[in-house]
Design an enzyme around this catalytic site. Structure first.
Site, PDB file in Angstrom:
ATOM      1  CG  ASP A  35      30.314   8.855  -6.515  1.00  0.00           C
ATOM      2  OD1 ASP A  35      29.641   7.930  -6.038  1.00  0.00           O
ATOM      3  OD2 ASP A  35      30.247  10.041  -6.121  1.00  0.00           O
ATOM      4  CB  SER A  80      -5.887  -8.474   2.660  1.00  0.00           C
ATOM      5  OG  SER A  80      -7.245  -8.775   2.474  1.00  0.00           O
ATOM      6  CG  LEU A  81      -3.622 -10.302   7.274  1.00  0.00           C
ATOM      7  CD1 LEU A  81      -2.698  -9.452   8.123  1.00  0.00           C
ATOM      8  CD2 LEU A  81      -3.402 -11.791   7.564  1.00  0.00           C
ATOM      9  CD  GLU A 110       4.968 -11.354  11.609  1.00  0.00           C
ATOM     10  OE1 GLU A 110       4.261 -10.845  10.726  1.00  0.00           O
ATOM     11  OE2 GLU A 110       5.736 -12.304  11.426  1.00  0.00           O
ATOM     12  CE  LYS A 112      -3.222  -5.112   8.550  1.00  0.00           C
ATOM     13  NZ  LYS A 112      -3.101  -3.950   7.689  1.00  0.00           N
ATOM     14  CG  ASP A 114      -0.342   2.427   7.618  1.00  0.00           C
ATOM     15  OD1 ASP A 114      -0.756   1.898   6.563  1.00  0.00           O
ATOM     16  OD2 ASP A 114      -0.841   3.437   8.120  1.00  0.00           O
ATOM     17  NE  ARG A 133      -3.251  -5.912  -1.175  1.00  0.00           N
ATOM     18  CZ  ARG A 133      -3.822  -5.520  -0.056  1.00  0.00           C
ATOM     19  NH1 ARG A 133      -3.708  -6.269   1.019  1.00  0.00           N
ATOM     20  NH2 ARG A 133      -4.482  -4.390   0.025  1.00  0.00           N
ATOM     21  CD  GLU A 167       2.705  -3.485   4.288  1.00  0.00           C
ATOM     22  OE1 GLU A 167       2.664  -4.648   3.832  1.00  0.00           O
ATOM     23  OE2 GLU A 167       1.730  -2.713   4.274  1.00  0.00           O
ATOM     24  CE1 TYR A 218       3.449  -9.810   4.984  1.00  0.00           C
ATOM     25  CE2 TYR A 218       4.513  -7.739   5.558  1.00  0.00           C
ATOM     26  CZ  TYR A 218       3.593  -8.443   4.814  1.00  0.00           C
ATOM     27  OH  TYR A 218       2.830  -7.796   3.901  1.00  0.00           O
ATOM     28  CE  LYS A 303       1.762 -12.778   9.645  1.00  0.00           C
ATOM     29  NZ  LYS A 303       2.994 -12.444   8.932  1.00  0.00           N
ATOM     30  CE  LYS A 327      -7.522  -2.030  10.115  1.00  0.00           C
ATOM     31  NZ  LYS A 327      -6.758  -1.614   8.965  1.00  0.00           N
ATOM     32  CB  CYS A 420     -13.808  14.975 -22.262  1.00  0.00           C
ATOM     33  SG  CYS A 420     -14.823  16.042 -21.232  1.00  0.00           S
ATOM     34  CB  CYS A 423     -17.120  17.711 -24.726  1.00  0.00           C
ATOM     35  SG  CYS A 423     -15.326  17.656 -24.593  1.00  0.00           S
ATOM     36  CB  CYS A 436     -11.411  17.997 -21.256  1.00  0.00           C
ATOM     37  SG  CYS A 436     -12.421  18.521 -22.655  1.00  0.00           S
ATOM     38  CB  CYS A 441     -15.452  20.871 -22.610  1.00  0.00           C
ATOM     39  SG  CYS A 441     -16.084  19.659 -21.456  1.00  0.00           S
TER      40      CYS A 441
HETATM   41  S1  IVH Z   1       0.613 -11.234   6.759  1.00  0.00           S
HETATM   42  C1  IVH Z   1      -1.043 -14.348   3.863  1.00  0.00           C
HETATM   43  N1  IVH Z   1       2.036  -9.665   8.296  1.00  0.00           N
HETATM   44  O1  IVH Z   1      -1.403  -6.005   5.922  1.00  0.00           O
HETATM   45  C2  IVH Z   1      -0.261 -13.354   4.627  1.00  0.00           C
HETATM   46  N2  IVH Z   1       0.682  -8.656   6.640  1.00  0.00           N
HETATM   47  O2  IVH Z   1      -4.431  -6.441   5.580  1.00  0.00           O
HETATM   48  C3  IVH Z   1      -1.009 -12.095   4.813  1.00  0.00           C
HETATM   49  N3  IVH Z   1       0.858  -6.204   6.568  1.00  0.00           N
HETATM   50  O3  IVH Z   1      -1.596  -7.104   2.626  1.00  0.00           O
HETATM   51  C4  IVH Z   1      -0.211 -10.949   5.236  1.00  0.00           C
HETATM   52  N4  IVH Z   1       2.316  -6.018   8.195  1.00  0.00           N
HETATM   53  O4  IVH Z   1       0.354  -5.638   3.235  1.00  0.00           O
HETATM   54  C5  IVH Z   1       1.152  -9.725   7.288  1.00  0.00           C
HETATM   55  N5  IVH Z   1       3.372  -8.399   9.726  1.00  0.00           N
HETATM   56  C6  IVH Z   1       2.506  -8.462   8.708  1.00  0.00           C
HETATM   57  C7  IVH Z   1       2.049  -7.319   8.061  1.00  0.00           C
HETATM   58  C8  IVH Z   1       1.132  -7.450   7.025  1.00  0.00           C
HETATM   59  C9  IVH Z   1       1.599  -5.361   7.293  1.00  0.00           C
HETATM   60  C10 IVH Z   1      -0.082  -5.819   5.517  1.00  0.00           C
HETATM   61  C11 IVH Z   1       0.077  -6.570   4.234  1.00  0.00           C
HETATM   62  C12 IVH Z   1      -1.263  -7.187   3.968  1.00  0.00           C
HETATM   63  C13 IVH Z   1      -2.172  -6.368   4.815  1.00  0.00           C
HETATM   64  C14 IVH Z   1      -3.351  -7.219   5.235  1.00  0.00           C
END
Ligand code: IVH
Length: 699
Positions: A35, A80-81, A110, A112, A114, A133, A167, A218, A303, A327, A420, A423, A436, A441
């Site tokens: 520190d 997104s996917l 991979e 996904k 959350d 994003r 993520e 990723y 992928k 999903k 508001c 009002c 407000c 109001c």
């Molecule tokens: S690939 C072009 N890989 O899921 C590449 N996405 O619905 C697109 N996410 O916005 C993303 N784990 O935030 C990829 N192993 C993973 C992921 C991942 C989580 C999220 C990411 C993306 C969303 C797509």
């Protein structure tokens, strides 16, 4: 040693300690010494910012400066996917991709994660920006907060320029621990993703640092194409070599498992090898493993591995054609955000509400869900037209969980209006909330009256929000005070309001006059003064408005602060409330109306002999000793009698004052016993004049 040399030396030394500690778990020096060195470096950097290293270890410490999160344009498309909800759909994706390419392909699989999607931008090996994003084109710059994360390298071992997608998440166990430490249940995050999203947007990075955020990276996009590895496996290997954390819970699919195994080991990536025919096994294994993972995942991402194929396949407007998200089934539904409406509560608090396409979930159709405040909207990066995932929190309250698909109209994150919506007053920002400030109001006025009359408060069943609205618009009900001050006979004839509604309304209001003081107190709707705290005040000796007003006038917060569970903030709050001319005016009106303005008035009920128990009384006309009439009704109730507003066959007594023709006639017709004011006084033991006919009534 000059300043530059000292800064350089300290930077290097501290980096070494951090690396050893966070990567190997080894402490090379004591905490105190660490520190001390950090403080010295912070001091030198503050005096000589031009000498500070851009990847200085002090960046990890965070600061108390207020972050704003400017919008910055992404230099890579942050898409997104596409989604699949069954194994068949994933298999179809495999088959179609292979057919389209006209040759064998391999697929990375991979988890996904959350969490919160993040793009880390590095220039010449240095982290320059961390951006959410956003809408895929523009996100928020949250660099200062992300820099406090140990798993995000501030500098890379190579002088490369690249964007890394990952993520940001918080582990399940860290989430549990942190949430348990938050004493205010209201402030607890609903799930790990919300906590991560909130932390990423903390105003002070010194606070963001206290939450153990992690990241799995990723994807990597190199500015110089020639530096880009040829396939996903090698991208991950390279990201790992550069110091990023990758999710090692990884799988690889080829036409045979042997081939997949070979490719994994060639790239030096840990992972499970599968053949295409084992897709069902993989999904089943992951579905079973999911509850035991240390972090939340909401699906699996498949992928195409080969980068040249990815280039050929390209992108739709929303997602890459070379990837798909499987999903997991969950009790969530997707809906489109049609609009955000803005409500004004009784305290002036502004609440945004999501208006969504009607969506069936858990046996009901959901059309609206609260969005709480601007911060919540920012965390979700929610824009009108977005597709959102809806859940029912605690199986009851609908909540917007996340954006699953950005809108294609270019709408950016929704912003609350600055005025508001009711009002037009300019809104005030207090903490995370907007208010407000206009006491008059119309939405606030109606809200206060409805709250006062609600079933948890004064319980005036016939004065619900719709009735309040009708009477307010007719100019007959402008404040709580009007409830007991005005005669609503003339309400009959208002739209949607007949004779019967008017009579019921009056009866409901009459009936509420005898509510105990603690209920009257909590019904005023003073912030934080609900039933529980009103009870604490009353039990703590503040058992009348007079005592509260007097204590507030004296202004000594300690008399309130010492009450159980109160504290300084609550004490100030109570003092301010009972000095507020609006509240004082309402109290005066309630006092005039004969409501219980002290607990002493309630107690009569217990003290008095219950001589009217089992009887049903009605009153008519005006009285000498009971003005307003409700005072007579209160006396009856205090002695165990029930009071009603009209004479029916169930009525046992009519208390008849001067005037009051129709009720008397009805009582006579039904044979209901009629009691004069003098007789009543005698019954109460308040004998004033001799009974009219010299006889005692027998009941
Ligand atoms: S690939 C072009 N890989 O899921 C590449 N996405 O619905 C697109 N996410 O916005 C993303 N784990 O935030 C990829 N192993 C993973 C992921 C991942 C989580 C999220 C990411 C993306 C969303 C797509």
């Amino acid at each position: 040693m000059n300043v530059k040399e000292e800064i350089d030396a300290l930077t290097q030394e501290l980096k070494l300690y951090q690396d050893k500690y966070y990567k190997e778990g080894v402490s090379l020096i004591s905490d105190g010494e660490y520190d001390r060195l950090t403080d010295r470096l912070i001091e030198l950097e503050a005096a000589h910012p031009e000498l500070a290293h851009p990847d200085s270890p002090t960046k990890r410490v965070g600061s108390d400066l207020t972050n704003d999160f400017p919008e910055v344009r992404h230099t890579i498309p942050v898409l997104s996917l596409d989604k699949a909800y069954s194994e068949e759909e994933v298999r179809e994706f495999f088959d179609k991709s292979i057919a389209k390419e006209g040759g064998m392909l391999s697929f990375a699989a991979e988890e996904k994660i959350d969490g919160v999607s993040m793009v880390l931008y590095y220039e010449d090996g240095l982290l320059v920006r961390a951006v959410t994003r956003g809408n895929g084109e523009v996100g928020n710059d949250v660099t200062a907060n992300i820099m406090t994360m140990q798993s995000v390298p501030l500098s890379l071992p190579e002088s490369v320029t690249l964007a890394v997608r990952g993520e940001v998440y918080i582990s399940k166990s860290d989430f549990e621990k942190l949430n348990a430490m938050e004493p205010d249940v209201q402030k607890r995050a609903a799930n790990p993703r919300n906590l991560a999203a909130g932390t990423v947007r903390r105003q002070k990075s010194s606070e963001a640092k206290l939450v153990p955020l992690r990241i799995f990276c990723y994807e990597g996009f190199w500015a110089d194409r020639s530096q880009t590895p040829p396939d996903h496996l090698n991208i991950l290997a390279k990201l790992k070599a550069l110091g990023f954390t990758i999710d090692e819970d990884f799988a690889f699919f080829c036409s045979t498992a042997e081939e997949a195994e070979k490719r994994l080991s060639a790239a030096g990536i840990k992972g499970k090898a599968y053949s295409f025919s084992q897709l069902d096994t993989y999904i089943a294994e992951m579905t079973a493993a999911r509850p035991d993972l240390g972090y939340e995942i909401d699906g699996l991402v498949f992928k195409i591995d080969e980068l040249d194929v990815r280039d050929r396949f390209g992108y739709t407007e929303h997602h890459p054609r070379w990837a798909i998200a499987y999903k997991f089934e969950s009790p969530q539904a997707e809906a489109k955000l049609l609009d955000v409406t803005v409500q004004v509560g009784r305290t002036g608090r502004i609440t945004p509400v999501a208006e969504i396409t009607p969506t069936k979930l858990g046996g009901s159709t959901i059309r609206r869900a609260t969005l709480h405040n601007q911060e919540y909207i920012d965390e979700l990066e929610l824009a009108i037209g977005d597709t959102v995932s809806i859940s029912k929190r605690g199986d009851v309250i609908p909540a917007v969980e996340r954006v699953t698909e950005k809108n294609d109209s270019g709408n950016t994150t929704f912003r609350l209006p600055s005025n508001c919506p009711c009002c037009g007053s300019p809104l005030k920002h207090i903490g995370a909330l907007d208010y407000c400030p206009n006491y008059d109001c119309p939405d606030q006025v109606r809200g206060r009256i409805s709250f006062f009359a609600s079933s948890d408060q004064m319980d005036i069943e016939t004065l619900g929000p719709k009735t309040v609205d009708i009477l307010y618009k007719a100019g007959m009900l402008d404040s709580i005070s009007d409830i007991y001050r005005n005669d609503f006979s003339s309400a009959a004839g208002l739209p949607g309001f007949g004779e019967k509604s008017a009579a019921l309304l009056k009866a409901g209001i009459e009936e509420s006059r005898t509510r105990p003081f603690v209920t009257v107190l909590s019904s005023l709707g003073i912030a934080e003064l609900g039933k529980k705290n009103a009870g604490i005040l009353v039990n703590g000796g503040f058992d009348s408005f007079d005592k509260l007003l007097e204590a507030a006038e004296k202004g000594d917060p300690s008399v309130f602060a010492s009450l159980p569970g109160f504290g300084d903030i609550m004490a100030e709050n109570v003092i301010n409330a009972f000095r507020d001319p609006h509240i004082i005016a309402v109290i005066d009106a309630l006092r005039d109306a004969g409501l219980h303005v002290s607990a002493e008035m309630d107690e009569k009920k217990d003290e008095e002999e219950q001589i009217f128990s089992g009887q049903v009384w009605c009153a008519t006309g005006s009285f000498e000793n009971f003005n307003p009439r409700s005072k007579a009704l209160a006396e009856i109730e205090a002695r165990g009698g029930r009071t009603v507003s009209s004479v029916t066959s169930k009525t046992t007594h009519l208390l008849a004052g001067k005037g009051g023709g129709s009720k008397r006639a009805e009582a006579e017709r039904l044979g209901v016993r009629i009691v004069s004011e003098d007789e009543f006084m005698k019954l109460l033991g308040k004998e004033k004049t001799a009974p009219e006919d010299g006889q005692l009534m027998l009941f």
